[in-house]
Design an enzyme around this catalytic site. Structure first.
Site, short mmCIF file in Angstrom:
data_model
loop_
_atom_site.label_atom_id
_atom_site.label_comp_id
_atom_site.label_asym_id
_atom_site.label_seq_id
_atom_site.Cartn_x
_atom_site.Cartn_y
_atom_site.Cartn_z
N ASP A 74 0.83 -1.22 0.00
CA ASP A 74 0.00 0.00 0.00
C ASP A 74 0.86 1.27 0.00
O ASP A 74 1.63 1.51 0.92
CB ASP A 74 -0.89 -0.07 1.26
N HIS B 238 -4.07 4.57 6.58
CA HIS B 238 -2.98 4.03 5.75
C HIS B 238 -1.61 4.31 6.37
O HIS B 238 -1.40 5.33 7.02
CB HIS B 238 -3.04 4.64 4.35
ZN LIG Z 1 -8.14 0.94 -0.55
ZN LIG Z 2 -9.30 0.46 2.69
#
Ligand SMILES: [Zn+2]
Ligand SMILES: [Zn+2]
Length: 540
Positions: free
Chosen positions: A180, A354
């Site tokens: 990510d 995130h």
């Molecule tokens: Zn996502």
């Molecule tokens: Zn997500």
């Protein structure tokens, strides 16, 4: 790759394909009338007999939102964790696809087979509950896909990020890591979900009247914390908005949300309830049209109004592209003389789900992959994530920057870039799951920018002559100089018809096209506009 949304990746070994995620993207404003955008799955359809299933990392729309569309074209098994599955069931039910779907629950740390692959879901933390990364065992080695994550050391739900699993794989050897990239521009660590508690509690405690708080309806952790805070400061909670209520119901029924008895005030009782003792959780943090928050802001909500000294808290990220409607909504809250809080300047009221740089580094260090491919980000995010990995020096083979549709093939000793496969987007009307052709969007853009012109002529079927002056109807085109232009346009149509021979006049397709072309030239010359021209011929 290269955008947020439409997450979907295929992993193939020989005749076996397993797909990770099937997400949607919400359309930009230019895509007039398009509800959702989903990935083009031509490659999977061409190889339909090889697709062993779809494995979902978590329940956010950018990872599961395209499932109804994908399953209606390609009905394969879907694996997901308990909570994700509940979302998926809801979604498929809405589209009447639930009965035929092959849904299979997976649990963190319990491996399962999907064709030749063995899939090992690994617990990660994110802004949603029950999220996993995937370690996919292939005959050539293990591929790790992180899904969306941050490393939250004090998660609200209790289940910690399984750093040990990543470390173990790192020791045994990881063929490729897909990780990510969303927050690669942020140094340091992303704060824990719990970081919002002190400020939110402060605001709820000191609020002179009712509190209206909006967050993403899927942010179950955030909702839990607001419920806990409300109970600590002696307030009750009310939930408004369909997505908020639906999400809370799902999470509550599965014990992902703890709501003390007697804590909830029904929406219809809000107006009569003591405003000093209430926190209202409302959906619409992105100021979606018709959402509760948008309605409340213009005092058009059935159960909730915001008055002087009410507190309004936006506990959500302002997604790029949504700034205008969100700030318009907040301005309206200010107009009502509410106390409005929407950023972290005086204390954290929202944290990202995130990983920031240090967490991304940690995952890279733990996995020590042979190949590293940054995913989940616009190109600059992927690029900077690649640079970060390069700086660490923990990737033994290659760091690969990929774009949608590009294919990388791993062999025993190398990685090769192969010919790309069809990838891209499909525009969908979410109600019917019908695809909307790009040409339709072009027409809509056309209409919105340049209007429409409908020349109407009546042709006598016996003589082939025009029976009366052509009529021209326009919409969205002229304001003041219209009369003159219209007269000219009628001349053009008249001339076009008169100069056509009898054969052309009897073929309406031809005569329509001639009128269209001539009128287009005339209008473009005088207005520099290119309206949609739709000739109509009446036979009299
Ligand atoms: Zn996502
Ligand atoms: Zn997500």
């Amino acid at each position: 790759m290269g955008e947020f949304g439409m997450n979907c990746m295929a992993i193939r070994y020989g005749d076996d394909i397993v797909v990770v995620d099937a997400g949607l993207m919400f359309p930009e404003a230019e895509l007039l009338g398009v509800d959702i955008v989903v990935p083009d799955i031509s490659y999977l359809l061409e190889n339909r007999k090889h697709v062993r299933g779809i494995v979902l990392t978590h329940g956010h729309e950018d990872h599961i939102g395209a499932l109804p569309w994908v399953l209606s074209e390609l009905n394969v098994p879907v694996w997901a964790t308990e909570f994700t599955l509940a979302y998926v069931e809801d979604k498929l039910d809405e589209h009447g696809l639930l009965d035929n779907a092959d849904l299979r629950e997976m649990r963190p740390n319990e491996r399962f087979k999907a064709g030749i692959f063995t899939v090992h879901p690994i617990r990660v933390t994110h802004s949603l509950v029950d999220c996993v990364a995937l370690a996919i065992h292939t005959p050539l080695g293990v591929i790790i896909h992180t899904g969306d994550f941050k490393i939250d050391q004090t998660p609200v739900g209790g289940a910690p990020f399984d750093l040990h699993a990543f470390a173990r794989y790192g020791n045994e050897g990881v063929l490729a890591l897909f990780s990510d990239s969303t927050n690669v521009e942020r140094p340091g660590f992303t704060p824990s979900e719990r970081a919002v508690v002190p400020r939110l509690e402060d605001l709820c405690r000191s609020a002179p009247r009712r509190v209206v708080l909006s967050c993403f309806a899927s942010s179950i952790h955030r909702i839990q914390q607001v419920i806990d805070i409300a109970s600590r400061v002696g307030r009750k909670v009310a939930f408004v908005g369909r997505s908020m209520v639906d999400n809370i119901e799902i999470a509550h029924s599965m014990d992902y949300l703890r709501i003390p008895d007697g804590m909830v005030v029904r929406p219809q009782d809000i107006r009569s309830f003591d405003p000093k003792r209430l926190v209202i959780l409302a959906s619409g943090s992105q100021a979606e049209p018709m959402s509760s928050m948008s309605r409340i802001a213009v005092d058009n909500h059935r159960f909730v109004s915001v008055d002087e000294n009410d507190t309004v808290i936006l506990s959500a990220r302002i997604i790029p592209g949504n700034e205008k409607p969100i700030f318009r909504m907040l301005d309206n809250m200010f107009r009502r003389r509410a106390l409005v809080y929407y950023d972290n300047s005086a204390g954290t009221i929202h944290v990202s789900g995130h990983a920031s740089q240090e967490e991304q580094k940690l995952v890279l260090q733990l996995c020590k992959p042979k190949y590293f491919i940054p995913v989940h980000g616009e190109f600059r995010h992927l690029f900077r994530h690649a640079a970060l990995a390069h700086q660490l020096g923990c990737v033994s083979g290659e760091i690969l920057l990929m774009e949608d549709g590009q294919v990388v093939e791993f062999t025993e000793d190398r990685a090769y870039r192969r010919d790309p496969v069809t990838a891209g987007r499909v525009l969908v009307d979410s109600g019917s799951l019908e695809e909307i052709e790009e040409a339709v969007i072009r027409d809509r853009k056309h209409l919105s920018e340049d209007g429409v012109v409908v020349p109407i002529i009546a042709i006598d079927k016996h003589t082939g002559k025009m029976d009366m002056q052509p009529e021209i109807v326009t919409r969205g085109m002229f304001s003041d100089n219209g009369q003159e232009l219209m007269a000219g346009a009628r001349e053009v149509v008249l001339k076009t018809v008169e100069q056509s021979n009898a054969e052309e006049k009897s073929d309406w397709g031809v005569i329509k096209e001639k009128i269209r072309v001539d009128l287009k030239r005339y209008i473009n010359k005088h207005t520099s506009k290119r309206p949609l021209i739709l000739p109509v011929i009446l036979e009299v």
